[in-house]
Design an enzyme around this catalytic site. Structure first.
Site, PDB file in Angstrom:
ATOM      1  N   ASP A  67       0.818  -1.219   0.000  1.00 14.16           N
ATOM      2  CA  ASP A  67       0.000   0.000   0.000  1.00 14.16           C
ATOM      3  C   ASP A  67       0.850   1.267   0.000  1.00 14.16           C
ATOM      4  O   ASP A  67       2.059   1.227   0.222  1.00 14.16           O
ATOM      5  CB  ASP A  67      -0.952  -0.006   1.213  1.00 14.16           C
ATOM      6  CG  ASP A  67      -0.262  -0.448   2.494  1.00 14.16           C
ATOM      7  OD1 ASP A  67       0.985  -0.433   2.548  1.00 14.16           O
ATOM      8  OD2 ASP A  67      -0.966  -0.807   3.452  1.00 14.16           O
ATOM      9  N   ASN A 136      -6.937  -3.664  14.417  1.00 13.13           N
ATOM     10  CA  ASN A 136      -8.339  -3.989  14.100  1.00 13.13           C
ATOM     11  C   ASN A 136      -8.450  -5.129  13.090  1.00 13.13           C
ATOM     12  O   ASN A 136      -9.525  -5.362  12.534  1.00 13.13           O
ATOM     13  CB  ASN A 136      -9.070  -2.742  13.574  1.00 13.13           C
ATOM     14  CG  ASN A 136      -8.455  -2.205  12.282  1.00 13.13           C
ATOM     15  OD1 ASN A 136      -7.554  -2.807  11.717  1.00 13.13           O
ATOM     16  ND2 ASN A 136      -8.947  -1.060  11.813  1.00 13.13           N
ATOM     17  N   HIS A 138      -6.795  -5.345  10.186  1.00 11.69           N
ATOM     18  CA  HIS A 138      -6.611  -5.023   8.760  1.00 11.69           C
ATOM     19  C   HIS A 138      -5.302  -5.600   8.221  1.00 11.69           C
ATOM     20  O   HIS A 138      -4.344  -5.812   8.959  1.00 11.69           O
ATOM     21  CB  HIS A 138      -6.747  -3.515   8.479  1.00 11.69           C
ATOM     22  CG  HIS A 138      -5.599  -2.653   8.895  1.00 11.69           C
ATOM     23  ND1 HIS A 138      -5.761  -1.463   9.567  1.00 11.69           N
ATOM     24  CD2 HIS A 138      -4.273  -2.764   8.707  1.00 11.69           C
ATOM     25  CE1 HIS A 138      -4.594  -0.899   9.769  1.00 11.69           C
ATOM     26  NE2 HIS A 138      -3.675  -1.673   9.263  1.00 11.69           N
ATOM     27  N   GLU A 143      -9.427  -2.231   5.489  1.00 15.01           N
ATOM     28  CA  GLU A 143     -10.025  -2.011   6.802  1.00 15.01           C
ATOM     29  C   GLU A 143     -11.203  -2.957   7.018  1.00 15.01           C
ATOM     30  O   GLU A 143     -11.728  -3.535   6.056  1.00 15.01           O
ATOM     31  CB  GLU A 143     -10.516  -0.561   6.887  1.00 15.01           C
ATOM     32  CG  GLU A 143      -9.402   0.476   6.782  1.00 15.01           C
ATOM     33  CD  GLU A 143      -8.567   0.609   8.053  1.00 15.01           C
ATOM     34  OE1 GLU A 143      -8.427  -0.384   8.799  1.00 15.01           O
ATOM     35  OE2 GLU A 143      -8.049   1.707   8.293  1.00 15.01           O
TER      36      GLU A 143
END
Ligand code: GLP
Length: 266
Positions: A67, A136, A138, A143
């Site tokens: 990313d 979380n 990801h 996400e």
């Protein structure tokens, strides 16, 4: 999913570096998928050390990062291009033209995804993808609630991720809220996946990813569909796993088999 219980964060990095070294020994022109974040920093330091000791060469290697932020120039200290240059690229013999990150500065960022996918395809696909994991759950910047069939695309970051990554930005500094990330389906096409997790802050995410249901609420749980995914975790990140005894027994049996059958997985 295979789970390797490493004795420490240092050992997580060593195990991952060893997997890459073995791959490059067999396939010197391998395509590596790379990750940013604080977790793989120790891995990159090990790879640099192996390179300097003459034990690994990246001369024919191609890399694709997961990313990149939208809106940061490559030289910006918080861009992922800059991160990779600092931690790996400029210390090893990688050909600069074979290092790839999604382009977060395209005039139309919606084109960045298909462009990146085409480059991955042209390189023959990713042999080994390194992943970290967000608190979380990801992976890359996919996400929670990301489509499990997603491809490389523009993604809005959650408040939790922005908060987690704020530490890298100075007070008042522009922090991007958008990124271009490989999709979950893109990641799952890698031939092998190695997820690294260290520290107590990752314990819930690791448990959900490895032992929870496959759900878009924990994007890393999609790795359960991958036939060759390995999670390498330190004791803190493994703290909430339910089947640690089983993972340990698998590793013991495997250690006994290595040498007899080579790389045998049980
Ligand atoms: C960022 C990256 C992820 C990384 C995650 C965890 O959001 N896009 O690829 O896995 O952070 O980072 P850290 O290793 O610093 O906890």
């Amino acid at each position: 999913m295979e789970v390797i219980l490493a004795e420490s964060a240092e050992r997580v990095a060593e195990r991952a570096a060893e997997l890459i070294r073995i791959l490059l020994e067999k396939k010197p022109d391998a395509v590596l998928g790379l990750a940013t974040g604080s977790t793989p920093v120790a891995l990159y330091a090990k790879l640099v050390a192996l390179h300097k000791a003459g034990r690994v060469s990246f001369r024919r290697v191609t890399t694709f990062n997961l990313d990149e932020y939208v809106g940061l120039p490559p030289a910006h200290p918080q861009s992922y291009r800059h991160f990779m240059e600092e931690h790996l690229f400029r210390h090893v013999d990688l050909a600069p033209e074979r290092t790839h990150l999604p382009d977060g500065r395209m005039a139309n960022p919606l084109e960045a995804g298909p462009d990146y996918e085409a480059k991955i395809r042209a390189a023959g696909g990713i042999d080994l993808q390194i992943l970290g994991i967000g608190g979380n759950g990801h992976i890359g910047f996919n996400e929670p609630t990301s489509s499990l069939g997603s491809r490389t695309r523009l993604k809005t970051l959650t408040g939790r991720t922005l908060e987690d990554n704020r530490r890298f930005f100075a007070e008042g500094e522009f922090q991007p809220t958008l990124a271009v990330t490989m999709g979950i389906a893109t990641i799952l096409e890698a031939r092998k996946i190695v997820l690294l997790a260290t520290g107590r802050g990752k314990a819930d995410a690791v448990r959900n990813a490895v032992e929870g249901p496959v759900t878009c609420v924990c994007p890393a749980s999609a790795l359960q569909w991958h036939p060759n995914a390995t999670a390498v975790v330190d004791p803190e990140a493994a703290e909430k796993l339910q089947y640690v005894d089983y993972y340990r027994s698998v590793l013991d049996i495997q250690d006994g088999l290595v040498g007899k059958f080579g790389e045998y997985r049980v």
